[in-house]
Design an enzyme around this catalytic site. Sequence first.
Site, mmCIF file in Angstrom:
data_model
loop_
_atom_site.group_PDB
_atom_site.id
_atom_site.type_symbol
_atom_site.label_atom_id
_atom_site.label_comp_id
_atom_site.label_asym_id
_atom_site.label_seq_id
_atom_site.Cartn_x
_atom_site.Cartn_y
_atom_site.Cartn_z
ATOM 1 N N THR A 27 15.773 50.183 -23.254
ATOM 2 C CA THR A 27 15.494 50.255 -22.012
ATOM 3 C C THR A 27 16.101 51.094 -21.045
ATOM 4 O O THR A 27 16.928 51.804 -21.577
ATOM 5 C CB THR A 27 15.520 48.575 -21.087
ATOM 6 N N VAL A 86 25.666 49.000 -24.914
ATOM 7 C CA VAL A 86 25.956 49.865 -23.899
ATOM 8 C C VAL A 86 25.351 51.073 -24.025
ATOM 9 O O VAL A 86 25.740 52.043 -24.745
ATOM 10 C CB VAL A 86 27.394 49.861 -23.346
ATOM 11 N N LYS A 87 24.568 51.507 -23.121
ATOM 12 C CA LYS A 87 23.700 52.710 -23.189
ATOM 13 C C LYS A 87 24.615 53.579 -22.430
ATOM 14 O O LYS A 87 24.515 53.541 -20.911
ATOM 15 C CB LYS A 87 22.322 52.773 -22.833
ATOM 16 N N ILE A 88 24.968 54.887 -22.783
ATOM 17 C CA ILE A 88 26.058 55.881 -22.134
ATOM 18 C C ILE A 88 25.158 57.300 -22.162
ATOM 19 O O ILE A 88 24.619 57.709 -23.239
ATOM 20 C CB ILE A 88 27.140 55.953 -22.552
#
Length: 217
Positions: A27, A86-88
């Site tokens: 997402t 965790v999207k970084i």
Amino acid sequence: MKFFIDTANLDQIKEAQSLGILDGVTTNPSLMAKEGITGQDNIIAHYKAICDIVEGDVSAEVIATDFEGMIAEGEALAALHPQIVVKIPMILEGIKAIKYFSDKGIKTNCTLVFSSGQALLAAKAGATYVSPFIGRLDDVSTDGLQLIEDIRNIYDNYDYTTEILAASVRHTMHVIDCAHIGADVMTGPLSAIVGLAKHPLTDIGLAKFLADHKKGN
């Protein structure tokens, strides 16, 4: 190849999950906004709802662009559910954050990757996934699939464990081409997944089988 669905739409996630071949969800803030999910409390609740549907990894993106902010947001997201990744973003502060999370055993997805150099940095920092956006590269007359191939070659040269997550997949041929190249994961819309099952000869053959069966009864 793992199949992720790139959406925040719960109905589409449920439909993909019902097929029995869904491995995860990605997402981003744009997809959340598309579903009318705004406000931090609502976004957090939505991530939890997604994790209740699927069994695999669910990428949840940080909004901060500074190291301290990304760490605070990322740790809060990771604490929501064991499936959260965790999207970084692929920026220098993001590389620092990926290294921090990697050392802590927290899964990360390095997003907005558009070059093999960026993918190399993400792997060096210990990213769980790296997300090259092939569709967006195609949009600017650049070969997105070539980037997947370049990253695959680099990672294989040095046995990096970072998984190549082909993102911004637009259609079924993107999926097939990424599978040929050796992407570890693809993430795209529901249409790109269900489209793999479609072929006119299948429809014609099934119609004939059913018609012949009907004749014999």
